[in-house]
Design a protein around this motif. Structure first.
Motif, PDB file in Angstrom:
ATOM      1  N   GLU A   2       0.820  -1.203   0.000  1.00  0.00           N
ATOM      2  CA  GLU A   2       0.000   0.000   0.000  1.00  0.00           C
ATOM      3  C   GLU A   2       0.860   1.262   0.000  1.00  0.00           C
ATOM      4  OE1 GLU A   2      -3.149   2.348   2.894  1.00  0.00           O
ATOM      5  OE2 GLU A   2      -2.694   0.261   3.301  1.00  0.00           O
ATOM      6  N   ALA A   3       1.930   1.267   0.790  1.00  0.00           N
ATOM      7  CA  ALA A   3       2.816   2.424   0.853  1.00  0.00           C
ATOM      8  C   ALA A   3       3.504   2.660  -0.488  1.00  0.00           C
ATOM      9  CB  ALA A   3       3.864   2.234   1.950  1.00  0.00           C
ATOM     10  N   VAL A   4       3.870   1.598  -1.180  1.00  0.00           N
ATOM     11  CA  VAL A   4       4.507   1.734  -2.498  1.00  0.00           C
ATOM     12  C   VAL A   4       3.495   2.272  -3.504  1.00  0.00           C
ATOM     13  CG1 VAL A   4       5.662   0.504  -4.370  1.00  0.00           C
ATOM     14  CG2 VAL A   4       6.176  -0.078  -1.999  1.00  0.00           C
ATOM     15  N   ALA A   5       2.273   1.759  -3.484  1.00  0.00           N
ATOM     16  CA  ALA A   5       1.237   2.235  -4.406  1.00  0.00           C
ATOM     17  C   ALA A   5       0.919   3.708  -4.151  1.00  0.00           C
ATOM     18  CB  ALA A   5      -0.022   1.385  -4.278  1.00  0.00           C
ATOM     19  N   ASN A   6       0.857   4.113  -2.892  1.00  0.00           N
ATOM     20  CA  ASN A   6       0.602   5.525  -2.585  1.00  0.00           C
ATOM     21  C   ASN A   6       1.753   6.411  -3.039  1.00  0.00           C
ATOM     22  OD1 ASN A   6      -1.950   5.154  -1.527  1.00  0.00           O
ATOM     23  ND2 ASN A   6      -1.212   4.940   0.565  1.00  0.00           N
ATOM     24  N   THR A   7       2.983   5.911  -2.907  1.00  0.00           N
ATOM     25  CA  THR A   7       4.135   6.662  -3.398  1.00  0.00           C
ATOM     26  C   THR A   7       4.090   6.776  -4.915  1.00  0.00           C
ATOM     27  OG1 THR A   7       5.466   5.987  -1.509  1.00  0.00           O
ATOM     28  CG2 THR A   7       6.664   6.756  -3.452  1.00  0.00           C
ATOM     29  N   ALA A   8       3.644   5.721  -5.597  1.00  0.00           N
ATOM     30  CA  ALA A   8       3.494   5.776  -7.052  1.00  0.00           C
ATOM     31  C   ALA A   8       2.488   6.855  -7.433  1.00  0.00           C
ATOM     32  CB  ALA A   8       3.050   4.420  -7.596  1.00  0.00           C
TER      33      ALA A   8
END
Length: 104
Positions: A2-8
């Motif tokens: 989730e944190a990676v997707a939000n950073t994307a």
């Protein structure tokens, strides 16, 4: 992830209302995961095509980068699909592959 997707999302639309700290001068974003560990992520997004997905036009982005959690490195890849008219993300998918320990 989730944190990676939000950073994307924040990488593609820096002004989007996503609660992600801005990147440092070297482009690395640092944030706390829900379990308290620190994620450091450098991610790039490149628009690879524009498509028509009835009824909307979309932009497809390729995502690529590196992440570090608990001194372990990961290679991150993925894809994001953005509605051109509404600027809404229709899909963000990311995968990570362990890249081994990060040298001190």
């Amino acid at each position: 992830m989730e944190a990676v997707a939000n950073t994307a999302r924040a990488t593609i639309l820096p002004t989007a209302p996503i609660n992600i700290p801005p990147p440092s001068a070297d482009g690395i974003r640092s944030q706390r995961l829900r379990d308290g560990r620190e994620l450091r992520l450098k991610l790039s997004a490149h628009c690879v095509e524009q498509e028509q997905l009835d009824p909307c036009a979309v932009l497809v982005y390729a995502l690529k980068g590196n992440a570090v959690v608990d001194n372990t490195g990961y290679r991150v890849t993925g894809q994001a699909v953005l509605d051109v008219a509404t600027r809404a993300f229709l899909d963000v998918s990311c995968q990570s592959k362990r890249g081994g320990p990060v040298p001190s």
